[in-house]
Enzyme design. Sequence first.
Site, PDB file in Angstrom:
ATOM      1  N   THR A  72      -3.963   1.335  -2.781  1.00 31.05           N
ATOM      2  CA  THR A  72      -3.375   0.005  -2.676  1.00 31.05           C
ATOM      3  C   THR A  72      -3.686  -0.859  -3.890  1.00 31.05           C
ATOM      4  OG1 THR A  72      -3.176  -1.898  -1.175  1.00 31.05           O
ATOM      5  CG2 THR A  72      -5.382  -1.036  -1.512  1.00 31.05           C
ATOM      6  N   THR A 123       0.804  -1.223   0.000  1.00 33.66           N
ATOM      7  CA  THR A 123       0.000   0.000   0.000  1.00 33.66           C
ATOM      8  C   THR A 123       0.848   1.291   0.000  1.00 33.66           C
ATOM      9  OG1 THR A 123      -1.705  -1.276   1.124  1.00 33.66           O
ATOM     10  CG2 THR A 123      -1.968   1.061   1.226  1.00 33.66           C
ATOM     11  N   SER A 137     -10.936  -3.619   4.938  1.00 36.33           N
ATOM     12  CA  SER A 137      -9.599  -3.033   4.840  1.00 36.33           C
ATOM     13  C   SER A 137      -9.113  -2.631   6.231  1.00 36.33           C
ATOM     14  CB  SER A 137      -9.676  -1.804   3.944  1.00 36.33           C
ATOM     15  OG  SER A 137      -8.467  -1.092   3.967  1.00 36.33           O
ATOM     16  N   SER A 138      -7.803  -2.354   6.309  1.00 39.84           N
ATOM     17  CA  SER A 138      -7.248  -1.732   7.522  1.00 39.84           C
ATOM     18  C   SER A 138      -6.763  -0.323   7.236  1.00 39.84           C
ATOM     19  CB  SER A 138      -6.052  -2.541   8.024  1.00 39.84           C
ATOM     20  OG  SER A 138      -6.416  -3.857   8.286  1.00 39.84           O
ATOM     21  N   GLY A 189       0.815  -0.717   5.159  1.00 41.44           N
ATOM     22  CA  GLY A 189       1.256  -1.715   6.133  1.00 41.44           C
ATOM     23  C   GLY A 189       0.264  -2.814   6.454  1.00 41.44           C
ATOM     24  N   GLY A 190      -0.760  -3.037   5.596  1.00 42.62           N
ATOM     25  CA  GLY A 190      -1.721  -4.100   5.885  1.00 42.62           C
ATOM     26  C   GLY A 190      -2.383  -3.850   7.234  1.00 42.62           C
ATOM     27  N   GLU A 215      -3.110  -4.030  -2.730  1.00 42.79           N
ATOM     28  CA  GLU A 215      -3.021  -5.044  -1.676  1.00 42.79           C
ATOM     29  C   GLU A 215      -1.588  -5.521  -1.513  1.00 42.79           C
ATOM     30  OE1 GLU A 215      -3.432  -6.475   1.391  1.00 42.79           O
ATOM     31  OE2 GLU A 215      -3.048  -8.331   0.299  1.00 42.79           O
ATOM     32  N   GLU A 227      -6.977  -7.744  -4.094  1.00 44.89           N
ATOM     33  CA  GLU A 227      -7.722  -7.266  -2.913  1.00 44.89           C
ATOM     34  C   GLU A 227      -8.674  -8.321  -2.331  1.00 44.89           C
ATOM     35  OE1 GLU A 227      -6.706  -4.542  -0.762  1.00 44.89           O
ATOM     36  OE2 GLU A 227      -6.542  -3.796  -2.799  1.00 44.89           O
TER      37      GLU A 227
HETATM   38  N1  GLY Z   1      -5.060  -4.153   1.331  1.00 41.02           N
HETATM   39  C1  GLY Z   1      -4.683  -3.383   2.421  1.00 41.02           C
HETATM   40  C2  GLY Z   1      -5.847  -2.921   3.219  1.00 41.02           C
HETATM   41  O1  GLY Z   1      -6.875  -2.667   2.641  1.00 41.02           O
HETATM   42  O2  GLY Z   1      -5.789  -2.808   4.395  1.00 41.02           O
END
Ligand code: GLY
Length: 586
Positions: free
Chosen positions: A424, A406, A471-472, A492-493, A426, A443
Amino acid sequence: MRFATAFLLAGLVVQGARAEQVSDRFAPETATVASRAAPQQGTARTDMVVAAHPLAARAGLDMLEAGGTAVDALVAAQMVLGLVEPQSSGLGGGGFLLHYSSESKDVTSIDGRETAPAAATPDMFLGDDGKPLPFFTAVVGGKSVGTPATLRLMAEAHRRHGRLPFADLLEPAIRLAEQGFPVSPRLADLIAAEGDRLKHDPAAAAYFFDATGAPLKAGAVLRNPAYADTLRRIAAGGEDAFYRGEIAADIVARVTGDATNPGRLATSDLENYTVIAREPVCNAVFSVEVCGMGLPSSGGIAILQILGLVEPWGIERMSPQAPETWRLIGDASRLAFADRERWLADPAYVRAPVSGLLASGYLSLRAKLLDGPGALPEVAPGLPAFDDGALRPPPPAGVTPELPSTTQVVIRDADGDILSYTGTIENGFGSRLMVRGFLLNNELTDFSFAPAGSDGTPVANRVEGGKRPRSSMAPMIVLRDGLPILAIGSPGGSRIIGFVAQALIAHLAWKRPVAEIVAMPHVLNRFGPFEVEAGTAATALVPGLQALGYRVEVQDLNSGLAAIAVTPNGLEGAADPRREGVVYGR
Ligand code: GLY
């Protein structure tokens, strides 16, 4: 506070070294950056762009200098990021935008999240044995690709807040794609680390590896005429040039025709894709109002919960040097992650008790759980009230791997508009499929691979046709007395939640400037072990955290924070020293 400063300064040493390395290695390889330094922190009077690559930040600032708005600058920056940082975001992906308008004095958000194809089913990430697929088996190929959303998000943001012609905003990316740009050290490292995975797709293999099959090295000049052609078509034909016709047909053919891992995307998914304007989630905490992206991102909600859980314990007076401080932040994060896993998913498919999760009464009850000498022995989701006042049992936890990836952009323009955007595809390099010069997202692996718990009860974040994966991502804007004082976010996921929460605590509670909060060593808890950033002063906390009862893992924690603070003396910006981002302003 002496200890706090020492702790925070440990990060700044990293920052100085990294800034020097980045500016050296971005030496004049193209005319555009020839005379530009690459500062990772700075001040400005009226306008500022912080983005993950100097060429993207430059394109954004060029638009501001041409009289454009923050959104104009964002569009230009995102189109360049899709070229120079292709592993992180681009036309093949999606994102979330949080925007403060100086005219309306409102914070609004746009959900540009990819959707599952209409033909997606809850069991699509289970293997023949009925068990969740290994992560990369699911990721690489067409199966993980959701309907690309970035262009629709950019176009909608531009309709609402843009000033310059949309086609003009694509020009810097078209020029760079045709002339070529130097592969950055970070991109070169990531291509090399990918190895054969990135050779799954012949177009990606031809683009990211040289004629001998060796990964491109830092400094190699990379041209992308296919991307330039895609952007020229969009400049001439608008969104329809992408979402209908030849480009859409090529995307669908690549996804569905993947030999080993075909996906289910259809041209109708592209034609029907829409972004959604949503109310941001906002809560009062530390005497300011903190706003973030609501569902389908869990980022804003989880961060507001963490802040709301630690504030009553007087975190302002606690030292960042003390394990007890991190016990509080870490267990608050565990409580937030427990709620996130059980309750949060696309609100069009799942009733989620968002107001209940952020209600002061609920947070006070949950905060009381933090009263103890050591690590919470057990952390379970709470029972927040739904909007109808009912309490419902939480659904089962899912299985969502979420690796880091991201990009983050923050921009402030001369009118006073300010935005935070997280984009992102992903995972790094997304699905690894490349079409017409850009990578397609993976994603759909942000859904739970397991559709149901052991008793068959459906998981909230299971795959469903048309649904948006949870998502985060956490673009955030902080207001004091109704005026923005900070825009921030990070890649950073699922670690985004910890990265941004920690930075907000450091800024709002410990009053540290943005240059320090993006650089400070990370100490995270995502409902598992404590993750402590390797090679930093934070490793001194490890024995103390272990004594409090935690399992601790010391590792690289590769955030990419970007922040702009609006202060009485002007703008202060900072880019995370762990990546190649820069601050440009005037
Ligand atoms: N793919 C990263 C997020 O959406 O958190």
